[in-house]
Design a protein around this motif. Structure first.
Motif, PDB file in Angstrom:
ATOM      1  N   SER A 285      -4.488 -60.868 -13.464  1.00  0.00           N
ATOM      2  CA  SER A 285      -5.560 -61.661 -12.871  1.00  0.00           C
ATOM      3  C   SER A 285      -6.664 -61.883 -13.890  1.00  0.00           C
ATOM      4  O   SER A 285      -7.018 -60.982 -14.666  1.00  0.00           O
ATOM      5  CB  SER A 285      -6.142 -60.953 -11.642  1.00  0.00           C
ATOM      6  OG  SER A 285      -5.141 -60.777 -10.650  1.00  0.00           O
TER       7      SER A 285
ATOM      8  N   GLN B 289       2.072 -64.011 -12.153  1.00  0.00           N
ATOM      9  CA  GLN B 289       3.026 -62.907 -12.082  1.00  0.00           C
ATOM     10  C   GLN B 289       4.038 -63.065 -13.192  1.00  0.00           C
ATOM     11  O   GLN B 289       4.549 -64.169 -13.411  1.00  0.00           O
ATOM     12  CB  GLN B 289       3.720 -62.929 -10.720  1.00  0.00           C
ATOM     13  CG  GLN B 289       4.584 -61.695 -10.453  1.00  0.00           C
ATOM     14  CD  GLN B 289       5.003 -61.637  -9.006  1.00  0.00           C
ATOM     15  OE1 GLN B 289       4.397 -60.980  -8.186  1.00  0.00           O
ATOM     16  NE2 GLN B 289       6.042 -62.366  -8.683  1.00  0.00           N
TER      17      GLN B 289
ATOM     18  N   ASP C 174       7.116 -66.802 -13.406  1.00  0.00           N
ATOM     19  CA  ASP C 174       5.885 -66.347 -14.031  1.00  0.00           C
ATOM     20  C   ASP C 174       4.703 -67.241 -13.657  1.00  0.00           C
ATOM     21  O   ASP C 174       3.584 -66.774 -13.453  1.00  0.00           O
ATOM     22  CB  ASP C 174       6.047 -66.332 -15.559  1.00  0.00           C
ATOM     23  CG  ASP C 174       7.013 -65.246 -15.994  1.00  0.00           C
ATOM     24  OD1 ASP C 174       7.328 -64.379 -15.154  1.00  0.00           O
ATOM     25  OD2 ASP C 174       7.447 -65.273 -17.147  1.00  0.00           O
TER      26      ASP C 174
ATOM     27  N   GLY D 291       4.533 -67.341  -9.402  1.00  0.00           N
ATOM     28  CA  GLY D 291       4.521 -66.078  -8.678  1.00  0.00           C
ATOM     29  C   GLY D 291       5.805 -65.750  -7.986  1.00  0.00           C
ATOM     30  O   GLY D 291       5.818 -65.014  -7.010  1.00  0.00           O
TER      31      GLY D 291
ATOM     32  N   SER E 229      -4.453 -66.043 -10.951  1.00  0.00           N
ATOM     33  CA  SER E 229      -3.543 -64.901 -10.986  1.00  0.00           C
ATOM     34  C   SER E 229      -2.121 -65.386 -11.259  1.00  0.00           C
ATOM     35  O   SER E 229      -1.662 -66.362 -10.655  1.00  0.00           O
ATOM     36  CB  SER E 229      -3.581 -64.153  -9.653  1.00  0.00           C
ATOM     37  OG  SER E 229      -2.642 -63.093  -9.636  1.00  0.00           O
TER      38      SER E 229
ATOM     39  N   ASN F  67       8.085 -56.686 -11.920  1.00  0.00           N
ATOM     40  CA  ASN F  67       7.126 -57.676 -12.394  1.00  0.00           C
ATOM     41  C   ASN F  67       5.720 -57.134 -12.186  1.00  0.00           C
ATOM     42  O   ASN F  67       5.488 -56.224 -11.385  1.00  0.00           O
ATOM     43  CB  ASN F  67       7.315 -59.000 -11.666  1.00  0.00           C
ATOM     44  CG  ASN F  67       7.313 -58.827 -10.161  1.00  0.00           C
ATOM     45  OD1 ASN F  67       6.278 -58.579  -9.553  1.00  0.00           O
ATOM     46  ND2 ASN F  67       8.501 -58.943  -9.542  1.00  0.00           N
TER      47      ASN F  67
ATOM     48  N   ARG G 229       1.424 -58.386 -11.960  1.00  0.00           N
ATOM     49  CA  ARG G 229       0.514 -59.504 -11.706  1.00  0.00           C
ATOM     50  C   ARG G 229      -0.736 -59.347 -12.574  1.00  0.00           C
ATOM     51  O   ARG G 229      -1.362 -58.297 -12.613  1.00  0.00           O
ATOM     52  CB  ARG G 229       0.126 -59.545 -10.231  1.00  0.00           C
ATOM     53  CG  ARG G 229      -0.711 -60.755  -9.836  1.00  0.00           C
ATOM     54  CD  ARG G 229      -0.935 -60.784  -8.342  1.00  0.00           C
ATOM     55  NE  ARG G 229       0.318 -60.970  -7.623  1.00  0.00           N
ATOM     56  CZ  ARG G 229       0.897 -62.155  -7.410  1.00  0.00           C
ATOM     57  NH1 ARG G 229       0.335 -63.247  -7.895  1.00  0.00           N
ATOM     58  NH2 ARG G 229       2.012 -62.226  -6.732  1.00  0.00           N
TER      59      ARG G 229
END
Length: 376
Positions: A177, A184, A104, A107, A182, A173, A175
């Protein structure tokens, strides 16, 4: 809540201890604090559980590396299931426990396949000393999660198929921002599977796996010892989304024996002998795992002397030769004496008094030490 002690401190070993050192330390503690030997001691039970938990973590390289790096947080079962119950819960790897967190933040995507290996299981099996020494084969019945036969692990009712998750597009998953930053994270809709079951299977309620019991045959090799484990490959929980199953680890615990105590490959026992046999010498029969063995007792044998019967112990799994049987002599004082026996013993005592230094050298040596102590 009490703070957990360091696992190395619990076992009494250094952090660079070898696997063999860790095993020996656990075996020693297990023999000392096993509930069978201390049936009414809550303290011994707690220490046995503490030692077992420490051994479980430090005996597996992956778990040990996690513990060395992150301490108890690295093997916390609430963060991924590192510790298994007695065959009912898995103990997944460190990477699985922390993969979501690091994924997380940095990423790390789960990947499109979303296929995971099933959890490993542990089963505690008690065997007798004789079974451990000679080897045996037994059957065990364990609870496990297997792929649902009705839906073949898809979680959907037969004739239907899971749909691609509309939130993550099947990625598992999403993402997020915020400005230039950013991150994930696992998809909150499908929880990382990448798919949604709109019409769940009635047999498994959409889980794709069902819980049931199965019976397995376990071959126990001759010479196995307390804390040893037997790996049954592929007999753990079923994988997720068609992933391979985990393994089953059968952990051996040896029941307390009425005569012998095991120490590695050696056996120990106490052998009571009569007062006259100890004084005059003679021949006695000593029990072994193979039967009775005749042994000569030298005249003037004292309590505490140890007779070693070479090769009458146990041949360990990794040993080239069997250990020894060490039999400690205990001279038994006669009880329920007849008048004639008392008369003879008084007569013997009278004779001993006339030349006590000769007949009772240990008593003389002790009294000499007492006199020296008080004189000083």
């Amino acid at each position: 809540m009490a703070t957990k002690r360091d696992y190395y401190e619990v076992l009494g070993v250094n952090r660079d201890a070898s696997e063999e050192d860790i095993k020996k330390a656990y075996r020693k503690l297990a023999m000392k604090f096993h509930p069978d030997r201390n049936p009414d001691s809550k303290e011994s039970e707690d220490k046995f559980k503490e030692a077992k938990e420490a051994y479980e973590m430090l005996s597996e390289p992956e778990k040990r590396r996690a513990y060395d790096a992150y301490g108890h947080a690295g093997v916390n079962p609430q963060m991924g299931g590192m510790g298994a119950g007695a065959g009912e819960q898995g103990f997944g790897g460190f990477a699985e426990a922390f993969g979501d967190i690091f994924g997380d933040i940095f990423g790390g995507a789960r990947g499109r396949s979303n296929v995971y290996r099933g959890a490993d299981l542990r089963y505690n099996l008690e065997v007798t000393l004789e079974q451990a020494a000679r080897g045996t084969e037994t059957k065990i019945r364990i609870p496990t999660l297997d792929s649902c036969e009705t839906c073949h692990g898809t979680g959907s009712k037969p004739g239907t198929h899971p749909k691609t998750c509309s939130t993550c597009g099947g990625q598992g998953n999403v993402r997020l921002s915020q400005g230039f930053f950013s991150v994930q994270q696992t998809c909150p809709t499908c929880h990382g599977s990448g798919k949604m079951v709109s019409d769940p299977c009635t047999a498994c309620k959409g889980a794709g796996r069902v819980k049931h019991h199965k019976t397995l045959s376990v071959k126990i090799p001759a010479g196995i010892d307390e804390g040893d484990r037997i790996r049954l490959g592929g007999e753990g929980e079923a994988g997720v989304n068609g992933g391979p199953p985990g393994d089953l680890y059968v952990e051996i615990h040896i029941k307390q024996h009425p005569v012998f105590q095991r120490d590695g490959d050696d056996l120990h026992c106490e052998m009571p002998i009569s007062f006259t046999t100890a004084a005059l010498g003679g021949e006695i029969e000593i029990p072994t795992l193979e039967g009775q063995a005749k042994v000569k007792i030298a005249a003037e044998t004292q309590t505490g002397q140890v007779l070693r019967l070479r090769g009458k112990g146990i041949k360990g799994v990794r040993s080239s030769a069997p250990g020894d049987l060490l039999c400690e002599i205990v001279v038994e004082t006669p009880v329920r004496l007849t008048d004639r026996q008392r008369e003879l013993l008084r007569e013997l005592e009278e004779i001993n008094r006339k030349d006590g230094d000769r007949h009772n050298p240990r008593a003389k040596s002790f009294m000499d030490k007492v006199r020296t102590f008080f004189a000083g």
